[in-house]
Design a protein around this motif. Structure first.
Motif, PDB file in Angstrom:
ATOM      1  N   ALA A 138       0.975  -1.340   0.015  1.00 58.39           N
ATOM      2  CA  ALA A 138       0.128  -0.103   0.124  1.00 58.39           C
ATOM      3  C   ALA A 138       0.919   1.151   0.166  1.00 58.39           C
ATOM      4  O   ALA A 138       0.749   2.288  -0.598  1.00 58.39           O
ATOM      5  N   GLY A 139       1.892   1.198   0.741  1.00 55.17           N
ATOM      6  CA  GLY A 139       2.754   2.385   0.670  1.00 55.17           C
ATOM      7  C   GLY A 139       3.449   2.703  -0.313  1.00 55.17           C
ATOM      8  O   GLY A 139       3.597   3.572  -0.900  1.00 55.17           O
ATOM      9  N   THR A 140       4.035   1.612  -1.247  1.00 52.89           N
ATOM     10  CA  THR A 140       4.546   1.727  -2.383  1.00 52.89           C
ATOM     11  C   THR A 140       3.656   2.316  -3.611  1.00 52.89           C
ATOM     12  O   THR A 140       4.171   3.053  -4.155  1.00 52.89           O
ATOM     13  N   VAL A 141       2.342   1.758  -3.464  1.00 53.36           N
ATOM     14  CA  VAL A 141       1.321   2.218  -4.601  1.00 53.36           C
ATOM     15  C   VAL A 141       0.882   3.648  -4.355  1.00 53.36           C
ATOM     16  O   VAL A 141       0.944   4.652  -5.058  1.00 53.36           O
ATOM     17  N   SER A 142       0.723   3.850  -3.042  1.00 56.05           N
ATOM     18  CA  SER A 142       0.282   5.399  -2.728  1.00 56.05           C
ATOM     19  C   SER A 142       1.321   6.457  -2.837  1.00 56.05           C
ATOM     20  O   SER A 142       1.052   7.468  -3.170  1.00 56.05           O
ATOM     21  N   THR A 143       2.650   6.046  -2.694  1.00 57.85           N
ATOM     22  CA  THR A 143       3.799   6.770  -3.045  1.00 57.85           C
ATOM     23  C   THR A 143       3.620   7.105  -4.481  1.00 57.85           C
ATOM     24  O   THR A 143       4.073   8.203  -4.864  1.00 57.85           O
ATOM     25  N   PHE A 144       3.535   6.238  -5.345  1.00 50.36           N
ATOM     26  CA  PHE A 144       3.397   6.520  -6.831  1.00 50.36           C
ATOM     27  C   PHE A 144       2.229   7.101  -7.102  1.00 50.36           C
ATOM     28  O   PHE A 144       2.491   8.158  -7.979  1.00 50.36           O
ATOM     29  N   LEU A 145       1.227   7.201  -6.486  1.00 49.15           N
ATOM     30  CA  LEU A 145       0.126   8.010  -6.554  1.00 49.15           C
ATOM     31  C   LEU A 145       0.433   9.374  -6.467  1.00 49.15           C
ATOM     32  O   LEU A 145      -0.075  10.595  -7.282  1.00 49.15           O
ATOM     33  N   ILE A 146       1.217   9.768  -5.500  1.00 49.29           N
ATOM     34  CA  ILE A 146       1.575  10.944  -4.996  1.00 49.29           C
ATOM     35  C   ILE A 146       2.576  11.571  -6.200  1.00 49.29           C
ATOM     36  O   ILE A 146       2.278  12.885  -6.486  1.00 49.29           O
ATOM     37  N   ALA A 147       3.536  10.743  -6.666  1.00 51.71           N
ATOM     38  CA  ALA A 147       4.314  11.228  -7.472  1.00 51.71           C
ATOM     39  C   ALA A 147       3.660  11.624  -8.995  1.00 51.71           C
ATOM     40  O   ALA A 147       3.881  12.601  -9.426  1.00 51.71           O
TER      41      ALA A 147
ATOM     42  N   GLU B 109      -7.887 -11.745   6.310  1.00 55.05           N
ATOM     43  CA  GLU B 109      -8.490 -10.864   5.615  1.00 55.05           C
ATOM     44  C   GLU B 109      -8.510  -9.582   6.340  1.00 55.05           C
ATOM     45  O   GLU B 109      -8.430  -8.391   6.004  1.00 55.05           O
ATOM     46  N   GLY B 110      -9.026  -9.801   7.712  1.00 55.14           N
ATOM     47  CA  GLY B 110      -9.127  -8.723   8.568  1.00 55.14           C
ATOM     48  C   GLY B 110      -8.072  -8.009   9.232  1.00 55.14           C
ATOM     49  O   GLY B 110      -7.996  -7.041   9.922  1.00 55.14           O
ATOM     50  N   VAL B 111      -6.987  -8.503   8.653  1.00 56.18           N
ATOM     51  CA  VAL B 111      -5.371  -7.983   9.122  1.00 56.18           C
ATOM     52  C   VAL B 111      -4.878  -7.199   7.614  1.00 56.18           C
ATOM     53  O   VAL B 111      -4.428  -6.076   7.831  1.00 56.18           O
ATOM     54  N   ALA B 112      -5.063  -7.777   6.617  1.00 57.43           N
ATOM     55  CA  ALA B 112      -4.480  -7.247   5.309  1.00 57.43           C
ATOM     56  C   ALA B 112      -5.383  -6.072   4.946  1.00 57.43           C
ATOM     57  O   ALA B 112      -4.609  -5.068   4.668  1.00 57.43           O
ATOM     58  N   ALA B 113      -6.687  -5.886   4.802  1.00 57.81           N
ATOM     59  CA  ALA B 113      -7.310  -4.852   4.359  1.00 57.81           C
ATOM     60  C   ALA B 113      -7.076  -3.589   5.213  1.00 57.81           C
ATOM     61  O   ALA B 113      -6.757  -2.760   4.666  1.00 57.81           O
ATOM     62  N   PRO B 114      -7.179  -3.475   6.773  1.00 56.48           N
ATOM     63  CA  PRO B 114      -6.911  -2.478   7.566  1.00 56.48           C
ATOM     64  C   PRO B 114      -5.595  -1.956   7.198  1.00 56.48           C
ATOM     65  O   PRO B 114      -5.343  -0.723   7.545  1.00 56.48           O
ATOM     66  N   GLU B 115      -4.839  -2.840   7.341  1.00 55.03           N
ATOM     67  CA  GLU B 115      -3.445  -2.414   7.297  1.00 55.03           C
ATOM     68  C   GLU B 115      -3.149  -1.828   6.161  1.00 55.03           C
ATOM     69  O   GLU B 115      -2.195  -0.686   6.056  1.00 55.03           O
ATOM     70  N   ALA B 116      -3.552  -2.268   4.899  1.00 53.82           N
ATOM     71  CA  ALA B 116      -3.128  -1.600   3.613  1.00 53.82           C
ATOM     72  C   ALA B 116      -3.941  -0.066   3.519  1.00 53.82           C
ATOM     73  O   ALA B 116      -3.190   0.575   2.882  1.00 53.82           O
ATOM     74  N   ALA B 117      -5.012  -0.234   4.097  1.00 48.56           N
ATOM     75  CA  ALA B 117      -5.836   0.835   3.842  1.00 48.56           C
ATOM     76  C   ALA B 117      -5.244   1.983   4.694  1.00 48.56           C
ATOM     77  O   ALA B 117      -5.136   3.188   4.444  1.00 48.56           O
ATOM     78  N   ASN B 118      -4.850   1.979   6.027  1.00 50.76           N
ATOM     79  CA  ASN B 118      -4.214   2.947   6.899  1.00 50.76           C
ATOM     80  C   ASN B 118      -3.036   3.434   6.505  1.00 50.76           C
ATOM     81  O   ASN B 118      -2.598   4.584   6.535  1.00 50.76           O
ATOM     82  N   ASN B 119      -2.166   2.490   5.717  1.00 48.62           N
ATOM     83  CA  ASN B 119      -0.872   3.149   5.269  1.00 48.62           C
ATOM     84  C   ASN B 119      -1.164   3.696   3.887  1.00 48.62           C
ATOM     85  O   ASN B 119      -0.396   4.792   3.752  1.00 48.62           O
ATOM     86  N   ALA B 120      -2.075   3.175   3.060  1.00 49.32           N
ATOM     87  CA  ALA B 120      -2.095   4.148   1.769  1.00 49.32           C
ATOM     88  C   ALA B 120      -2.636   5.535   2.225  1.00 49.32           C
ATOM     89  O   ALA B 120      -2.369   6.435   1.812  1.00 49.32           O
ATOM     90  N   GLY B 121      -3.673   5.490   3.176  1.00 49.38           N
ATOM     91  CA  GLY B 121      -4.304   6.771   3.667  1.00 49.38           C
ATOM     92  C   GLY B 121      -3.081   7.831   4.251  1.00 49.38           C
ATOM     93  O   GLY B 121      -3.280   8.931   4.001  1.00 49.38           O
ATOM     94  N   ALA B 122      -2.474   7.219   5.140  1.00 45.13           N
ATOM     95  CA  ALA B 122      -1.329   7.998   5.804  1.00 45.13           C
ATOM     96  C   ALA B 122      -0.459   8.829   4.618  1.00 45.13           C
ATOM     97  O   ALA B 122      -0.219   9.799   4.843  1.00 45.13           O
ATOM     98  N   GLN B 123      -0.118   7.977   3.504  1.00 51.65           N
ATOM     99  CA  GLN B 123       0.830   8.515   2.671  1.00 51.65           C
ATOM    100  C   GLN B 123       0.141   9.452   1.510  1.00 51.65           C
ATOM    101  O   GLN B 123       0.769  10.448   1.222  1.00 51.65           O
ATOM    102  N   THR B 124      -1.254   9.004   1.170  1.00 55.70           N
ATOM    103  CA  THR B 124      -1.647  10.161   0.265  1.00 55.70           C
ATOM    104  C   THR B 124      -2.250  11.491   0.900  1.00 55.70           C
ATOM    105  O   THR B 124      -2.425  12.364   0.206  1.00 55.70           O
ATOM    106  N   SER B 125      -1.926  11.346   2.322  1.00 53.49           N
ATOM    107  CA  SER B 125      -2.566  12.458   3.125  1.00 53.49           C
ATOM    108  C   SER B 125      -1.491  13.817   2.664  1.00 53.49           C
ATOM    109  O   SER B 125      -1.580  15.056   3.198  1.00 53.49           O
ATOM    110  N   PHE B 126      -0.289  12.987   2.202  1.00 44.43           N
ATOM    111  CA  PHE B 126       0.938  14.357   1.743  1.00 44.43           C
ATOM    112  C   PHE B 126       0.521  15.038   0.817  1.00 44.43           C
ATOM    113  O   PHE B 126       0.827  16.265   0.387  1.00 44.43           O
ATOM    114  N   ILE B 127      -0.562  14.685   0.028  1.00 46.52           N
ATOM    115  CA  ILE B 127      -0.986  15.208  -1.502  1.00 46.52           C
ATOM    116  C   ILE B 127      -1.429  16.650  -0.967  1.00 46.52           C
ATOM    117  O   ILE B 127      -0.898  17.675  -1.794  1.00 46.52           O
TER     118      ILE B 127
END
Length: 500
Positions: A120-129, A298-316
């Motif tokens: 999630a962090g890798t994908v969301s960083t690409f979205l920022i760029a 699934e209850g571990v993977a989904a929220p962990e991906a979501a909160n890390n993606a949300g943390a990084q796109t908040s930089f936009i």
């Protein structure tokens, strides 16, 4: 393509020895902060702001950003091991992650959490760029009226998306706006709301407010909470997920990443909202929905991906518009101002090394985090066992030294203590501090753009609705306030934050 040439500039900056070390330091401290319940990235960044005075702008922001997204990783560790989330956004991870740990599968849960977070962090960083440059170009066309309307929309969104009572969130936001007006009016030279205290002539220092509300206030809240930290898992083994775990985690990770990337743009708490929303969606669409609450991967993977993606796109919005989407982004803007950099769309053109170096460092930081989180799990387990009675005096000392170093003025320390008490009272009244901090940061900028717009229009208030863009943003703010008052939406809003 231009984005790749820009990233080449960024990696050239990020791959210098000192920036790599600051990135590693940031993600290490962030992970440790996430692991230790009751501290959090906002309090930590507030405490470290004075230390950034002597650092280059690129190094200081790379380190502070690493603390933020590193804390999202670390928060899942305590959530899984002892059912005590280090971060609010890891609350949902604890539901199934701790059940897996109690069943002897802590290693698998931690591994999936790290993998989902890294993806999630890798994908969301690409979205920022990818999306930040065109958004910054659009923002360059903004005039004073558009900026005022944008900030109004941001503050309204922070109130609508704040946890708890919307009326209390609105009151906190207004309080933040009023605190931002304290000091000397730059246009007239008159002092405002200083109560004839010369120490307030330059306004209330942002670091003082942040340290008090998030540092001292958090300490008082934690001292009141006498819940024991019973670490039932002393050793974690089996850090390799099974093939079935990986297969079941692919779709939830993709959905969580997509959802978190979008919600991270929203003011208020995108990462937190994203983790709750992704868990709710997975519970409805998963073939293994019956296992949710009993140890579903699934209850571990989904929220962990979501909160890390949300943390990084908040930089936009912070990087492109100069608008903080959460308290940590407000602190990042404070760090930029300390370095003499005016936040906004001009950062990309005037400070390309800073802009692209920060983005490139996020990829490096995410790689560091995978290395830190799994092999060093034994260290994190030992850190959880540190008694809080030994931890909080060091935090208090660090806060006091940091504030005293700002102006070598005891008055700042007293103000920090006062805001610490105020933060504690707010927590007892269920008033979230985030809208106050956002109002405090945005207030002076809103006043400046309001005055500019009125001067250019010769005091004609219609300037705010004559521009289609400005009128649209004000209309969205009104619609958001009106919509959330509807009974159906109000109930859904309460349910969304019920777990926090």
């Amino acid at each position: 393509m231009e984005v790749f040439s820009n990233l080449a500039i960024g990696f050239d900056i990020a791959f210098t020895i000192h920036n790599l070390l600051y990135c590693l330091l940031g993600v290490f401290v962030g992970t440790a902060v996430g692991v230790l319940p009751g501290l959090g990235p906002a309090a930590t960044i507030a405490m470290l702001l004075p230390l950034t005075f002597g650092l280059p702008p690129e190094s200081s922001l790379i380190m502070l950003a690493g603390i933020y997204y590193g804390a999202q990783y670390g928060g899942s560790t305590t959530a899984i091991l002892i059912n005590l989330p280090g971060e609010a956004s890891s609350v949902v991870t604890a539901i199934d992650g701790n059940k897996m740990a109690r069943a002897g599968h802590a290693g698998r849960a931690l591994a999936i959490a790290a993998i989902a977070s890294f993806f999630a962090g890798t994908v969301s960083t690409f979205l920022i760029a990818w999306f930040a440059p065109p958004l910054a170009e659009v923002a360059l066309e903004f005039g004073p009226a558009e900026y005022f309307s944008l900030m109004t929309l941001g503050l309204v969104a922070s109130v609508v998306l704040a946890r708890g009572s919307m009326l209390k969130a609105f009151g906190m936001m207004v309080t933040g706006l009023m605190l931002g007006l304290v000091g000397t009016d730059i246009n007239s030279g008159a002092t405002r709301y200083t109560f004839e205290m010369p120490e307030l002539a330059d306004g209330i220092n942002f670091v003082v407010v942040a340290m008090g509300m998030f540092g001292i206030g958090e300490i008082i809240r934690n001292l009141e909470n006498e819940a024991t930290r019973d670490l039932t898992i002393k050793k974690v083994t089996g850090l390799m997920p099974t093939l079935d775990d990986l297969k079941r985690s692919i779709a939830p990770t993709l959905r969580g990443t997509a959802l978190g990337s979008v919600l991270g743009l929203l003011p208020g708490g995108g990462a937190l909202l994203a983790s709750f929303a992704s868990y709710a969606i997975e519970k409805k669409v998963s073939k293994n929905s019956a296992q949710f609450g009993h140890g579903a991967i699934e209850g571990v993977a989904a929220p962990e991906a979501a909160n890390n993606a949300g943390a990084q796109t908040s930089f936009i919005p912070m990087l492109t518009l100069g608008i903080p989407s959460n308290p940590v982004m407000a602190l990042m803007i404070g760090a930029m101002i300390i370095q003499g950099i005016q936040p906004g769309p001009a950062v990309m053109t005037e400070q390309p090394a800073l802009f692209w170096g920060l983005i490139a460092s996020m990829w490096i930081g995410n790689a560091f985090l995978v290395v830190l989180n799994l092999p060093m799990i034994g260290l994190w387990v030992r850190m959880i066992m540190v008694p809080y009675r030994m931890l909080y005096p060091a935090i208090l000392l660090f806060c006091s030294i940091g504030v005293l170093s700002l102006n070598n003025n005891n008055f700042d320390v007293y103000m920090m203590a006062l805001f610490g008490l105020f933060g504690y009272v707010c927590s007892k009244l269920d008033c979230e501090p985030a809208p106050l901090l956002l109002g405090f940061i945005i207030g002076p900028m809103m006043e400046e753009y309001l005055r500019r717009a009125m001067l250019l229009s010769r005091a004609d208030p219609m300037v705010f609705v004559e521009s289609p863009l400005s009128a649209t943003m004000l209309a969205l703010a009104v619609v958001a306030l009106a919509a959330v008052t509807l009974p159906a939406l109000s109930r859904k809003r309460e349910v969304a934050f019920a777990g926090d």
